[in-house]
Scaffold this motif. Structure first.
Motif, PDB file in Angstrom:
ATOM      1  N   ALA A 107      10.330   6.028  -2.290  1.00 24.42           N
ATOM      2  CA  ALA A 107      10.149   6.114  -3.744  1.00 24.42           C
ATOM      3  C   ALA A 107      11.400   5.612  -4.454  1.00 24.42           C
ATOM      4  O   ALA A 107      11.316   4.879  -5.456  1.00 24.42           O
ATOM      5  N   LYS A 108      12.563   5.993  -3.929  1.00 22.75           N
ATOM      6  CA  LYS A 108      13.834   5.574  -4.528  1.00 22.75           C
ATOM      7  C   LYS A 108      14.022   4.061  -4.413  1.00 22.75           C
ATOM      8  O   LYS A 108      14.433   3.405  -5.383  1.00 22.75           O
ATOM      9  N   ILE A 109      13.715   3.504  -3.250  1.00 24.47           N
ATOM     10  CA  ILE A 109      13.940   2.080  -3.041  1.00 24.47           C
ATOM     11  C   ILE A 109      12.975   1.223  -3.847  1.00 24.47           C
ATOM     12  O   ILE A 109      13.340   0.169  -4.376  1.00 24.47           O
ATOM     13  N   LEU A 110      11.714   1.713  -4.000  1.00 27.22           N
ATOM     14  CA  LEU A 110      10.711   0.937  -4.743  1.00 27.22           C
ATOM     15  C   LEU A 110      10.712   1.243  -6.238  1.00 27.22           C
ATOM     16  O   LEU A 110       9.947   0.642  -7.005  1.00 27.22           O
ATOM     17  N   HIS A 111      11.556   2.204  -6.627  1.00 24.55           N
ATOM     18  CA  HIS A 111      11.660   2.579  -8.051  1.00 24.55           C
ATOM     19  C   HIS A 111      10.331   3.093  -8.604  1.00 24.55           C
ATOM     20  O   HIS A 111       9.867   2.673  -9.678  1.00 24.55           O
ATOM     21  N   ILE A 112       9.717   3.973  -7.811  1.00 24.29           N
ATOM     22  CA  ILE A 112       8.493   4.634  -8.265  1.00 24.29           C
ATOM     23  C   ILE A 112       8.646   6.126  -8.004  1.00 24.29           C
ATOM     24  O   ILE A 112       9.561   6.563  -7.292  1.00 24.29           O
ATOM     25  N   SER A 113       7.744   6.914  -8.586  1.00 19.68           N
ATOM     26  CA  SER A 113       7.838   8.364  -8.419  1.00 19.68           C
ATOM     27  C   SER A 113       7.247   8.787  -7.077  1.00 19.68           C
ATOM     28  O   SER A 113       6.436   8.070  -6.482  1.00 19.68           O
ATOM     29  N   GLU A 114       7.652   9.958  -6.624  1.00 19.07           N
ATOM     30  CA  GLU A 114       7.102  10.483  -5.377  1.00 19.07           C
ATOM     31  C   GLU A 114       5.599  10.731  -5.480  1.00 19.07           C
ATOM     32  O   GLU A 114       4.855  10.451  -4.531  1.00 19.07           O
TER      33      GLU A 114
ATOM     34  N   ALA B 141      13.201  -6.081  -5.015  1.00 23.54           N
ATOM     35  CA  ALA B 141      12.242  -4.977  -5.140  1.00 23.54           C
ATOM     36  C   ALA B 141      11.976  -4.644  -6.608  1.00 23.54           C
ATOM     37  O   ALA B 141      10.887  -4.171  -6.954  1.00 23.54           O
ATOM     38  N   ASN B 142      12.955  -4.891  -7.466  1.00 27.11           N
ATOM     39  CA  ASN B 142      12.776  -4.626  -8.900  1.00 27.11           C
ATOM     40  C   ASN B 142      11.673  -5.484  -9.500  1.00 27.11           C
ATOM     41  O   ASN B 142      11.086  -5.127 -10.537  1.00 27.11           O
ATOM     42  N   SER B 143      11.411  -6.630  -8.851  1.00 25.56           N
ATOM     43  CA  SER B 143      10.404  -7.555  -9.372  1.00 25.56           C
ATOM     44  C   SER B 143       9.056  -7.410  -8.681  1.00 25.56           C
ATOM     45  O   SER B 143       8.123  -8.165  -8.968  1.00 25.56           O
ATOM     46  N   PHE B 144       8.952  -6.445  -7.765  1.00 22.76           N
ATOM     47  CA  PHE B 144       7.678  -6.227  -7.072  1.00 22.76           C
ATOM     48  C   PHE B 144       6.597  -5.795  -8.065  1.00 22.76           C
ATOM     49  O   PHE B 144       6.838  -4.966  -8.940  1.00 22.76           O
ATOM     50  N   LYS B 145       5.407  -6.340  -7.880  1.00 26.52           N
ATOM     51  CA  LYS B 145       4.257  -5.884  -8.649  1.00 26.52           C
ATOM     52  C   LYS B 145       3.687  -4.639  -7.969  1.00 26.52           C
ATOM     53  O   LYS B 145       4.072  -4.281  -6.858  1.00 26.52           O
ATOM     54  N   GLN B 146       2.750  -3.992  -8.631  1.00 20.00           N
ATOM     55  CA  GLN B 146       2.155  -2.771  -8.100  1.00 20.00           C
ATOM     56  C   GLN B 146       1.515  -3.026  -6.738  1.00 20.00           C
ATOM     57  O   GLN B 146       1.660  -2.216  -5.809  1.00 20.00           O
ATOM     58  N   ASP B 147       0.836  -4.159  -6.586  1.00 18.74           N
ATOM     59  CA  ASP B 147       0.185  -4.483  -5.321  1.00 18.74           C
ATOM     60  C   ASP B 147       1.207  -4.668  -4.191  1.00 18.74           C
ATOM     61  O   ASP B 147       0.951  -4.316  -3.036  1.00 18.74           O
ATOM     62  N   ASP B 148       2.369  -5.225  -4.553  1.00 23.00           N
ATOM     63  CA  ASP B 148       3.423  -5.428  -3.558  1.00 23.00           C
ATOM     64  C   ASP B 148       3.932  -4.085  -3.054  1.00 23.00           C
ATOM     65  O   ASP B 148       4.136  -3.891  -1.841  1.00 23.00           O
ATOM     66  N   LYS B 149       4.163  -3.160  -3.967  1.00 22.76           N
ATOM     67  CA  LYS B 149       4.668  -1.839  -3.594  1.00 22.76           C
ATOM     68  C   LYS B 149       3.637  -1.096  -2.746  1.00 22.76           C
ATOM     69  O   LYS B 149       3.986  -0.415  -1.774  1.00 22.76           O
ATOM     70  N   TYR B 150       2.386  -1.245  -3.119  1.00 21.69           N
ATOM     71  CA  TYR B 150       1.306  -0.623  -2.355  1.00 21.69           C
ATOM     72  C   TYR B 150       1.285  -1.171  -0.927  1.00 21.69           C
ATOM     73  O   TYR B 150       1.114  -0.424   0.037  1.00 21.69           O
ATOM     74  N   GLU B 151       1.486  -2.501  -0.802  1.00 23.96           N
ATOM     75  CA  GLU B 151       1.451  -3.140   0.517  1.00 23.96           C
ATOM     76  C   GLU B 151       2.611  -2.670   1.389  1.00 23.96           C
ATOM     77  O   GLU B 151       2.449  -2.469   2.598  1.00 23.96           O
ATOM     78  N   VAL B 152       3.772  -2.480   0.773  1.00 24.93           N
ATOM     79  CA  VAL B 152       4.933  -1.979   1.516  1.00 24.93           C
ATOM     80  C   VAL B 152       4.634  -0.591   2.070  1.00 24.93           C
ATOM     81  O   VAL B 152       4.901  -0.288   3.241  1.00 24.93           O
ATOM     82  N   ILE B 153       4.074   0.266   1.231  1.00 22.44           N
ATOM     83  CA  ILE B 153       3.752   1.635   1.662  1.00 22.44           C
ATOM     84  C   ILE B 153       2.672   1.624   2.743  1.00 22.44           C
ATOM     85  O   ILE B 153       2.727   2.405   3.695  1.00 22.44           O
ATOM     86  N   LYS B 154       1.727   0.694   2.619  1.00 21.79           N
ATOM     87  CA  LYS B 154       0.679   0.590   3.649  1.00 21.79           C
ATOM     88  C   LYS B 154       1.283   0.183   4.991  1.00 21.79           C
ATOM     89  O   LYS B 154       0.932   0.739   6.047  1.00 21.79           O
ATOM     90  N   GLN B 155       2.203  -0.781   4.964  1.00 26.10           N
ATOM     91  CA  GLN B 155       2.843  -1.217   6.204  1.00 26.10           C
ATOM     92  C   GLN B 155       3.635  -0.083   6.840  1.00 26.10           C
ATOM     93  O   GLN B 155       3.599   0.119   8.059  1.00 26.10           O
ATOM     94  N   LEU B 156       4.330   0.674   6.005  1.00 29.11           N
ATOM     95  CA  LEU B 156       5.109   1.801   6.516  1.00 29.11           C
ATOM     96  C   LEU B 156       4.193   2.901   7.061  1.00 29.11           C
ATOM     97  O   LEU B 156       4.504   3.542   8.062  1.00 29.11           O
ATOM     98  N   HIS B 157       3.072   3.097   6.391  1.00 31.86           N
ATOM     99  CA  HIS B 157       2.087   4.085   6.869  1.00 31.86           C
ATOM    100  C   HIS B 157       1.558   3.682   8.238  1.00 31.86           C
ATOM    101  O   HIS B 157       1.475   4.495   9.162  1.00 31.86           O
ATOM    102  N   ASP B 158       1.212   2.401   8.373  1.00 29.98           N
ATOM    103  CA  ASP B 158       0.654   1.916   9.630  1.00 29.98           C
ATOM    104  C   ASP B 158       1.677   1.997  10.762  1.00 29.98           C
ATOM    105  O   ASP B 158       1.307   2.134  11.931  1.00 29.98           O
ATOM    106  N   SER B 159       2.958   1.890  10.410  1.00 36.25           N
ATOM    107  CA  SER B 159       4.001   1.934  11.443  1.00 36.25           C
ATOM    108  C   SER B 159       4.415   3.355  11.803  1.00 36.25           C
ATOM    109  O   SER B 159       5.220   3.560  12.707  1.00 36.25           O
TER     110      SER B 159
END
Length: 222
Positions: free
Chosen positions: A200-207, A169-187
């Motif tokens: 936010a904690k797992i993807l190392h981004i702010s809330e 996850a530390n190597s995820f690009k911005q698009d990857d993190k966005y896609e993860v959040i989209k998948q979680l949103h859809d689920s």
């Protein structure tokens, strides 16, 4: 038939009882006296399969074995087929040879009705056929069983990690993190309390970043 031979064969009756208890009512157990073929059945259990009784004669199989002779090195015969004359019921049979002073004097035969197994196999085949038809004509829904919000988030991140060739996850690009959040949103993940800070904690981004991504996702889905 000598009395001594009869009495010796009768000592195997407990074995007949033992086998009938172990194998159950689906198996007929018969003790044959081969020195008296006209009245060879000394004991029989679960005889409803062939309707035979004590004092009945030997079967054609037993007669054939006696006539052709049995190799002295053979102790039993298994997996031969039998048919009940009463109702043409197919039976799977096996015989244990009883010898005294190397002379073949008796047999313990086990005749098992396989009808129930055939019926179960046919029922299973029908159920399997029906299941495969349903599987082919309907869209399967996958359900993942998670014990916590954290585990649900980690599973989504792991799926993305696998899709990206195993990167962390530390190597995820911005698009990857966005896609993860989209998948979680859809689920429906974000219907759960504490979901935003967890991802936010797992993807190392702010809330706020998570909320911004969600706003964008919701805007595109309108």
């Amino acid at each position: 038939m000598s009395t001594s031979t009869t009495e010796y064969l009768k000592t195997f009756i407990p074995v007949v009882n033992f086998l009938s208890e172990i194998l159950g009512k689906n198996s007929e157990i018969v003790l044959h006296d081969l020195t008296n073929l006209d009245s060879s059945i000394l004991a029989i259990r679960n005889n409803y399969l062939t309707k035979r009784k004590v004092g009945d004669p030997a079967t054609d199989y037993v007669l054939r074995m006696v006539k052709e002779g049995i190799d002295d090195t053979s102790d039993y015969s298994i997996n031969y087929r039998g048919i009940s004359n009463r109702d043409n019921k197919k039976l799977k049979s096996a015989s244990l040879y009883i010898r005294k002073d190397k002379e073949l004097i008796g047999m313990i035969c086990v005749n098992t009705d396989e009808t129930i197994f055939d019926e179960l196999t046919q029922t299973f085949d029908r159920l399997l056929h029906s299941y495969k038809q349903n599987e082919e004509t309907s869209e399967l829904t996958q359900e993942t069983f998670s014990n916590s919000i954290e585990e649900m988030a980690e599973n989504a991140v792991m799926e993305m990690s696998i899709a990206k060739g195993g990167i962390s996850a530390n190597s995820f690009k911005q698009d990857d993190k966005y896609e993860v959040i989209k998948q979680l949103h859809d689920s429906g993940f974000f219907l759960l309390k504490g979901s935003v800070p967890e991802i936010a904690k797992i993807l190392h981004i702010s809330e706020p970043t998570v909320y911004r991504y969600l706003q964008n996702i919701k805007g595109k889905s309108i």
